[in-house]
Design a protein around this motif. Sequence first.
Motif, PDB file in Angstrom:
ATOM      1  N   LEU A 149       0.828  -1.198   0.000  1.00  0.00           N
ATOM      2  CA  LEU A 149       0.000   0.000   0.000  1.00  0.00           C
ATOM      3  C   LEU A 149       0.866   1.254   0.000  1.00  0.00           C
ATOM      4  O   LEU A 149       0.582   2.205  -0.724  1.00  0.00           O
ATOM      5  N   LEU A 150       1.935   1.256   0.775  1.00  0.00           N
ATOM      6  CA  LEU A 150       2.850   2.395   0.812  1.00  0.00           C
ATOM      7  C   LEU A 150       3.515   2.605  -0.553  1.00  0.00           C
ATOM      8  O   LEU A 150       3.616   3.734  -1.040  1.00  0.00           O
ATOM      9  N   THR A 207       0.878   4.020  -3.024  1.00  0.00           N
ATOM     10  CA  THR A 207       0.613   5.431  -2.738  1.00  0.00           C
ATOM     11  C   THR A 207       1.756   6.302  -3.249  1.00  0.00           C
ATOM     12  O   THR A 207       1.529   7.356  -3.851  1.00  0.00           O
ATOM     13  N   GLY A 218       1.428   9.123  -6.241  1.00  0.00           N
ATOM     14  CA  GLY A 218       1.849  10.488  -5.939  1.00  0.00           C
ATOM     15  C   GLY A 218       2.903  10.968  -6.905  1.00  0.00           C
ATOM     16  O   GLY A 218       2.833  12.080  -7.431  1.00  0.00           O
TER      17      GLY A 218
END
Length: 139
Positions: A36-37, A40, A44
């Motif tokens: 998930l990190l 993201t 971004g």
Amino acid sequence: MTAVRQDLPEGRYGRSADERADRKLKIVGAVLGAGLLAMTGWFGYDYVTAQRISAELIKFDTVSDSEVKVHLEVRKKADATGTCTLRSLAEDGAEVGRRDVRIEASGGGRIDEIYTVRTTSRATSTELTGCTADSGSAG
């Protein structure tokens, strides 16, 4: 009377099923969290690098009841063209002025410019509502 032991002796029979399940859950949680990190971060990065034109309203000065001077800093790629929209608001929040500023393809990097927004009554605030790049701009 003899005492009945509820627990197994420590260290004699290895880990219990609960400890093994907890370890698996921790591993799965760590892998999902890292995924998930990473996702993201990727989204971004993609969003920031895809921006051809971005701007920041540095300051504004209400010159009169019918005019506001706006200092706008635009960052863009060399061949990008587009439009940034400024809007001025009265004390009650009503929109009293709006201007679409055309950004041309002259050089890249940063452009500092002062624009005039005409208003129908005295403006107490001015904001940058956003910038959009033309669809034909390369990026």
